[in-house]
Structures are given as C-alpha cells and as structure tokens.
Design a protein around this motif. Structure first.
Motif, PDB file in Angstrom:
ATOM      1  N   SER A  28      97.574  95.989  93.213  1.00  0.00           N
ATOM      2  CA  SER A  28      98.340  96.814  92.278  1.00  0.00           C
ATOM      3  C   SER A  28      97.783  96.745  90.867  1.00  0.00           C
ATOM      4  CB  SER A  28      99.808  96.376  92.277  1.00  0.00           C
ATOM      5  OG  SER A  28      99.901  95.008  91.868  1.00  0.00           O
ATOM      6  N   GLU A  29      97.029  95.695  90.577  1.00  0.00           N
ATOM      7  CA  GLU A  29      96.512  95.509  89.217  1.00  0.00           C
ATOM      8  C   GLU A  29      95.182  94.766  89.280  1.00  0.00           C
ATOM      9  OE1 GLU A  29      99.194  94.570  85.678  1.00  0.00           O
ATOM     10  OE2 GLU A  29      98.127  92.665  85.942  1.00  0.00           O
ATOM     11  N   VAL A  30      94.234  95.190  88.435  1.00  0.00           N
ATOM     12  CA  VAL A  30      92.923  94.547  88.324  1.00  0.00           C
ATOM     13  C   VAL A  30      92.711  94.189  86.858  1.00  0.00           C
ATOM     14  CG1 VAL A  30      90.432  94.804  88.591  1.00  0.00           C
ATOM     15  CG2 VAL A  30      91.971  95.806  90.285  1.00  0.00           C
ATOM     16  N   ALA A  31      92.334  92.949  86.607  1.00  0.00           N
ATOM     17  CA  ALA A  31      92.132  92.478  85.235  1.00  0.00           C
ATOM     18  C   ALA A  31      90.732  92.856  84.745  1.00  0.00           C
ATOM     19  CB  ALA A  31      92.325  90.969  85.165  1.00  0.00           C
ATOM     20  N   LEU A  32      90.673  93.476  83.562  1.00  0.00           N
ATOM     21  CA  LEU A  32      89.415  93.862  82.915  1.00  0.00           C
ATOM     22  C   LEU A  32      89.351  93.175  81.560  1.00  0.00           C
ATOM     23  CD1 LEU A  32      86.841  95.628  82.668  1.00  0.00           C
ATOM     24  CD2 LEU A  32      88.300  97.418  81.690  1.00  0.00           C
ATOM     25  N   GLY A  33      88.286  92.447  81.303  1.00  0.00           N
ATOM     26  CA  GLY A  33      88.141  91.729  80.042  1.00  0.00           C
ATOM     27  C   GLY A  33      87.431  92.560  78.984  1.00  0.00           C
ATOM     28  N   ALA A  34      87.668  92.216  77.714  1.00  0.00           N
ATOM     29  CA  ALA A  34      86.983  92.843  76.579  1.00  0.00           C
ATOM     30  C   ALA A  34      86.703  91.763  75.552  1.00  0.00           C
ATOM     31  CB  ALA A  34      87.817  93.961  75.972  1.00  0.00           C
ATOM     32  N   LEU A  35      85.473  91.717  75.064  1.00  0.00           N
ATOM     33  CA  LEU A  35      85.038  90.646  74.176  1.00  0.00           C
ATOM     34  C   LEU A  35      84.270  91.268  73.012  1.00  0.00           C
ATOM     35  CD1 LEU A  35      85.163  87.495  74.187  1.00  0.00           C
ATOM     36  CD2 LEU A  35      82.858  87.543  75.171  1.00  0.00           C
ATOM     37  N   GLY A  55      81.737  94.083  76.880  1.00  0.00           N
ATOM     38  CA  GLY A  55      81.202  93.302  75.780  1.00  0.00           C
ATOM     39  C   GLY A  55      80.122  92.364  76.304  1.00  0.00           C
ATOM     40  N   PRO A  56      79.654  91.467  75.482  1.00  0.00           N
ATOM     41  CA  PRO A  56      80.069  91.228  74.106  1.00  0.00           C
ATOM     42  C   PRO A  56      79.447  92.220  73.129  1.00  0.00           C
ATOM     43  CG  PRO A  56      78.310  89.742  74.680  1.00  0.00           C
ATOM     44  CD  PRO A  56      78.624  90.513  75.926  1.00  0.00           C
ATOM     45  N   GLN A  57      79.957  92.211  71.904  1.00  0.00           N
ATOM     46  CA  GLN A  57      79.442  93.092  70.864  1.00  0.00           C
ATOM     47  C   GLN A  57      78.157  92.556  70.265  1.00  0.00           C
ATOM     48  OE1 GLN A  57      82.350  94.069  67.812  1.00  0.00           O
ATOM     49  NE2 GLN A  57      80.759  94.004  66.237  1.00  0.00           N
ATOM     50  N   SER A 102      77.927  95.618  77.975  1.00  0.00           N
ATOM     51  CA  SER A 102      77.934  95.580  76.519  1.00  0.00           C
ATOM     52  C   SER A 102      77.654  96.963  75.946  1.00  0.00           C
ATOM     53  CB  SER A 102      76.896  94.587  75.999  1.00  0.00           C
ATOM     54  OG  SER A 102      76.876  94.588  74.596  1.00  0.00           O
ATOM     55  N   PHE A 103      78.531  97.389  75.053  1.00  0.00           N
ATOM     56  CA  PHE A 103      78.395  98.685  74.392  1.00  0.00           C
ATOM     57  C   PHE A 103      77.714  98.566  73.031  1.00  0.00           C
ATOM     58  CE2 PHE A 103      82.403  96.720  73.312  1.00  0.00           C
ATOM     59  CZ  PHE A 103      82.458  96.831  71.934  1.00  0.00           C
ATOM     60  N   ALA A 104      77.334  97.332  72.613  1.00  0.00           N
ATOM     61  CA  ALA A 104      76.772  97.163  71.271  1.00  0.00           C
ATOM     62  C   ALA A 104      75.669  96.123  71.180  1.00  0.00           C
ATOM     63  CB  ALA A 104      77.886  96.791  70.283  1.00  0.00           C
ATOM     64  N   ALA A 105      75.446  95.290  72.193  1.00  0.00           N
ATOM     65  CA  ALA A 105      74.381  94.282  72.153  1.00  0.00           C
ATOM     66  C   ALA A 105      73.068  94.957  72.526  1.00  0.00           C
ATOM     67  CB  ALA A 105      74.691  93.133  73.113  1.00  0.00           C
ATOM     68  N   THR A 106      72.240  95.236  71.523  1.00  0.00           N
ATOM     69  CA  THR A 106      71.060  96.083  71.725  1.00  0.00           C
ATOM     70  C   THR A 106      69.751  95.315  71.793  1.00  0.00           C
ATOM     71  OG1 THR A 106      70.978  96.421  69.328  1.00  0.00           O
ATOM     72  CG2 THR A 106      72.154  98.073  70.633  1.00  0.00           C
ATOM     73  N   ASP A 107      69.781  93.991  71.717  1.00  0.00           N
ATOM     74  CA  ASP A 107      68.553  93.201  71.774  1.00  0.00           C
ATOM     75  C   ASP A 107      67.800  93.488  73.069  1.00  0.00           C
ATOM     76  OD1 ASP A 107      66.551  91.334  71.680  1.00  0.00           O
ATOM     77  OD2 ASP A 107      67.844  89.593  71.930  1.00  0.00           O
TER      78      ASP A 107
END
Length: 662
Positions: free
Chosen positions: A29-36, A101-103, A124-129
């Motif tokens: 019924s529910e799935v946990a999604l993390g954001a960092l 993430g992470p950022q 990651s939507f912002a870690a561009t290395d």
C-alpha cells in the motif's frame, strides 16, 4: 472419507493456495522514497517543492503505481559532507527503495559506498562530478547532465573564439576538481590548455578569494572559466569587481551555477548585476512543452502558498523528473512480480555483539532488479526525453548559452553533443544528421560594454621573457645589426618578429646582443649558449654546421645559400666591332705586335731554304704580315721546312690554346 468431504477438502486447499498466491503478488500500500539535499540553498529550495509536487502527482495518477502510494522521507544535508553522511544513514533506516539525491558531489562520493552495500539506488539531480559515473559506484545514477558535457560546451566556446589558454577558477572539492579535470581533457581536443588553475578552498572568505584572484590576474590568460558553487561564486564576482577584473579585455565563462542563481532570483538587485555584466553563462537546456509549462504554473502556485521568495531553476525540473523515474521503475518492478523486502547484514555486528545502531540498516533485496528497471527508463518528462545511454548518462545533453547584460540575460545560442554550437534549438537539430562544421553564436556584449571580441591574453606581470641571442658583428648588417641594448634590426630580426606575431598566445622577447660590433663573434659559441640554457634561442645569419647540429636545433633555411657577383649592366647598341670588346686597345696592339714578331722570326728561319718566303721585298713583307695574322684564325698556306720554324709555331699554337681556355 465421503465424496462430499473430499470435495470440501479440495475446495479449502484451493482457496488457501489462492490466498497465498494473492498475498505473494499483492502490491504494498505504501513505498518509502528518500530525498537527500540541502533545504536552504539555491538548488535545494527549487528542488524541495519540485520533489513534493512530483510525489503528489504520482499518487494522484492512477496509471502509475495503481493502489500504491509513495511516501517521501526527506533529510537536510546542510551543505556538509559529515552531516550529509549522518543524514544518509538515518534515511537508510527508513527502508527506502531509492533516494532522490544527494545534491552535493562530495556527499555523493561518500554515501555511494553505503548505497553499494545496501543496494539502494541513488538518483542525483544535481551531483554533476564526472567521476561519479565510474564503475566504482554502480548504484549511483545521475538524472541531470554530467559536467563532462558541460566542459565540452565550454571548450567549444573557447575554440569558437580561437582562444588557446584559459584560467580555471574552481572550488577545491570533488565537484570543482572533477569539473576542471574534464575541462582540461575537453580543451586538449581543441588544441587549447588550462594555463593556470586557481583553486579556492571551500567556505573561503572574501580575503582568501581576493588573494586567489590577484594571482590569477598576474597570468597572461584573460579567459576565466568559473566552476564553483553559488555562495562562493557570488563572493568571487564581488571581489573581481573590486579588482577591476570584470572590465574590457576580460572574458568570463561561467558554468550552470550562475544560471541557477539568476533564475532563482525573484527580484534581481541591480548592484549585484553590475558585477556580472558581459559574462557568458551556461544553463541546462529544457525544451518547451505543455508539461513543462503546467509544472511551472503548479510550482509557482505552491511557492506563493508557502511564501517561498526564490524562483524555479533548471535543477527543479530534473528533481521533478527524478521522482517520476523512480515511480515508473517501481511500477515495472512490482508488475514483474518482485516483492519489496529488506534483510539484515550480519557484517554490521562486531565480535562483541555491539551493533552501534548499524543493525537498523538493512539491505534492499530487490535493489539490483530495481536498478535495472531504472536503467531501462524511457519517457518524456518536463526536461524532455528521459533515457539513459550505455554510459549511464542522460541522452541528448544540451545547454543554453546566455550573455548577461542589463538586469537580465539573453540567449545567444545552444550547445549539444549532437551538433556543437548553434543558434537552432537542439531538439530540432537532433532530428537531422550530425553537423559540427557550421558552428554559430549570436553577437556577445563583453565585459566593459564592449562589442569587440577580446583577444584573451596579455603579457603576464611576473613572466620571464624569451632570451634571444643576436650576433653583434661588423659585416652584413642588412641581415643583423645592433644599435644598442635591445635595439636590433635586420632581415633576420624581421623574420623572427613576424613568426612570433603568428603565435596565438603572447611570447615576450628580450634580445641579447653577443659581441662588440667591431668583429664577428663566434657563431658556434652562441649556439653553445643556447645548448647550455644561457639563451633560449638565437637569431641571425647562422650557417647550419655539423658542430652546431650536434648540440642544438636549427630552423629551416629562409635565405638561399651560395655566393653571387652583382655588377652594373650598361646598355650598348649592336656593332660589327663587338668582337673587339673583350680586350682593350692596348691589349690588341700588344697581341698584334707579338704575332708580327712571330712572322719575322719564322721568315728569318725559312727564307733561305723555303721558296714560299722568297721574292721581291714587297712580296716578302706581305708574306710576313699574312703569316702572322693567319696564325690567329686559320691554317698557314706556306709550308714550314726548318725544324726551328716548326718549333716556334708549336709554341705559338700552345699560347693561343691557353688564351682560348682562359
């Protein structure tokens, strides 16, 4: 057992088996999604609302995760690698199936090892290395454009304007070092280099940044590439403005962090904008679409409701698509019959049985299958096509190229991995065959409100000039001559100066005269000074000799070798007496007297015994004269009988032959 009882038993068994199968294949019924990420940052403020909007949209969409809701578990990294790592461990205790993430690239390097152990994918939507794309981090997936492509865009701009040396200003962390390393590789393909690397320590104050900029300003390159984070970047341009480095003659190329700052600034301070006039800025390209416009409207509405003063930037778009990427992958994961289960790792316990709370960290049993579903992602989001290539980077990377001016910025072109620099949108060019030959950008307003393209270099303040030895000699002054210290002229000097001007970078030259000018110096001695590094080069009328080639190198000869005689030419009219020109009148008289003398001697020897030399006196005189002059041109008609007469003719003929040879 009766038939009725047997049937009832089979029906009960079938019902139990069906219930077991149904329970095994039931969706949670529910799935946990993390954001960092960092909440209070230029990127974080835009991403936070975008992630929450995406979770709401996924839960409201009946076609994705039908019957299953996403439960968002967010953690604030506070721009700290240490705190970010602690928050990452706490987030993993929530049994999340993936983390948005992470950022930060630095935090990405650290917690990617944790993700590898727990099999939890990181998007990651912002870690561009670019280094994060290595095989060392299989559970790290970048949902934005890698700095590998951004640095190729910067190199294309540098090559477009034919600059060959740049100064890289970067923050000295994983993000900055990885980007500058990629920039050096990209410039090498364009026959350009990073001539100076100005590293700024993280969290530096204005004084430290000013010292770094002063050292960078002492170098010859005036093309500055700035690759830092937003907070450091603002302090850099404040210091550069005080040092008058944002002025005419300078070039500033800034990576996408500044575009994020400009897009996030609701009301732009004109004082701050005055520090960045004339800059070239890159920004991730997101094509226009109805989905994008709808998302922007919803984001702005949520921002007003929450009294968020900052605006939306391109990283918010990638954060929104990242949530949808995870949602579609979870949907495919569950449709394939997989279950979301976690198990403990016995290696987290030490020999004394203490767990240090690490026992709460559990391995996602279906992590590898989830990762494969993520890599198979293929849909169109607000950023355009969302699909991963064989290198695990997003396909169709592209950038907007902006020029800052006035209170905002204007678009001067695009860069794409498909066609390089262009003024046409990348989504149009991707429909055509690749063509990198027609590179084009609109006109740029450079720092100092100049429309003239800067040459990109100056003579460095602390540079050492090229020591060029010049022979100060007494002869052939048209080739090389000296009129005092450093004042040398001549054909060889003109050739050298012309060659120096053809170089695409500055080369200061210091001429060093060798010799006193009264006599020619030793040329092999000057060549030996070059070989001993006393001189860097030598210019003059040097001959290429064996002793010199053994210790130094020569250029190709630029003066034709050999000796010539130069004589004035007099124009004379044609004459029948032209054959007399080779000798003077005196020479002809002496020659005639000698031949008459030969004729007299032969007559004295022959007239007593030879009838040809007898007769009247008049006839004998004529014979003497005829015999004398016929000796010069033809054979004699008279026969010579005496041995002494023949000997005289032999001597005379020999002298005539020697005269003809000469």
């Amino acid at each position: 057992m009766g038939a009725a009882q047997l049937v009832a038993w089979f029906l009960a068994l079938a019902a139990a088996a069906g219930a077991a199968v149904s329970a095994a294949g039931a969706r949670p019924s529910e799935v946990a999604l993390g954001a960092l990420f960092t909440y209070d940052s230029t990127i974080g403020r835009a991403a936070r609302l975008a992630i929450e909007l995406a979770v709401d949209d996924v839960n409201a969409d009946g076609t994705v995760l039908a019957g299953t809701k996403l439960s968002l578990k967010s953690r604030d990294t506070n721009c700290s690698a240490f705190l970010g790592t602690v928050e990452a461990f706490q987030l993993m205790e929530e049994n999340v199936v993936a983390v948005i993430g992470p950022q930060s690239s630095g935090i990405g390097h650290v917690i990617s090892h944790v993700a590898n152990e727990l099999h939890v994918p990181l998007l990651s939507f912002a870690a561009t290395d670019p280094a994060l794309a290595a095989l060392e981090y299989p559970y790290f997936l970048r949902t934005t454009i890698s700095d590998y492509f951004q640095m190729n865009a910067v190199a294309s701009i540098v090559d477009y304007y034919q600059w060959k040396r740049v100064t890289a200003i970067y923050v000295d962390d994983d993000y900055g070092r990885g980007g500058v390393s990629a920039l050096g590789d990209a410039l090498a393909t364009k026959r350009a280099i990073i001539s100076y690397k100005a590293a700024i320590p993280p969290n530096s104050n204005a004084d430290v940044i000013s010292d770094v900029l002063v050292r960078a300003n002492m170098m010859e390159s005036r093309v500055m590439v700035v690759h830092v984070n937003p907070d450091t970047g603002k302090r850099i341009f404040s210091a550069a403005n005080k040092l008058q480095m944002v002025a005419s003659g300078y070039v500033w190329i800034v990576t996408d962090w500044l575009a994020a700052v400009l897009d996030s600034s609701a009301s732009r301070d004109l004082k701050d904008m005055s520090h960045i006039q004339g800059l070239i800025v890159l920004r991730q390209h997101t094509p226009e679409s109805d989905a994008k416009n709808k998302f922007i409207s919803k984001w702005n509405t949520m921002a007003r409701n929450r009294s968020v003063t900052s605006g939306l930037n391109s990283y918010g778009f990638y954060a929104y698509d990242s949530v949808w990427t995870v949602a579609r992958a979870i949907d495919q994961f569950l449709d394939s019959g997989q279950q979301i289960n976690f198990s403990t790792d016995p290696r987290l316990h030490d020999s004394n049985g203490n767990t240090l709370r690490l026992s709460t960290l559990k391995i996602f049993d279906g992590g590898e299958q989830m990762l494969q579903q993520l890599l198979l992602t293929n849909f169109t989001g607000v950023t355009g096509p969302v699909q991963f290539g064989s290198d695990r980077n997003l396909v169709r990377p592209a950038y907007d190229i902006l020029n800052v001016g006035g209170s905002g910025s204007r678009l001067i072109g695009y860069w794409s991995n498909h066609s390089g620099l262009s003024i046409a949108a990348p989504e149009i060019l991707y429909q055509k065959p690749p063509n990198t030959s027609a590179q084009q950008l609109y006109n740029v307003l450079w720092p100092g409100d100049s429309t003239t393209m800067p040459r990109g270099w100056v003579f460095r303040n602390n540079g050492q000039a090229l020591r060029v030895g010049v022979p100060n000699k007494a002869s052939f002054k048209d080739l090389v001559s000296s009129r005092g210290p450093g004042n040398v002229t001549g054909y060889c000097i003109d050739v050298f100066n012309t060659a120096i001007k053809l170089l695409p970078y500055p080369v200061p030259v210091q001429f060093v005269t060798i010799g006193d000018g009264t006599k020619n110096p030793s040329y092999i001695g000057i060549v030996s000074m070059v070989a001993a590094n006393t001189l860097d080069a030598a210019v003059g009328d040097f001959a290429i000799v064996r002793n010199g080639t053994a210790i130094s190198e020569y250029t190709q000869p630029y003066v034709e070798a050999g000796l010539v005689i130069v004589a004035p030419v007099k124009q004379t009219p044609p004459s029948a007496w032209a054959f007399l020109k080779p000798f003077t009148l005196e020479m002809w008289c002496v020659t005639g007297a000698l031949f008459i003398l030969v004729g007299v001697v032969v007559w004295l020897l022959e007239h007593r015994i030879n009838e040809d030399f007898r007769g009247s006196p008049r006839r004998q005189v004529i014979t003497i004269i005829w015999f004398s002059f016929s000796t010069m041109f033809t054979a004699h008609r008279e026969n010579i009988l005496s041995a002494l007469g023949r000997f005289v003719l032999i001597i005379c003929s020999t002298q005539e032959l020697q005269g003809l040879i000469v």
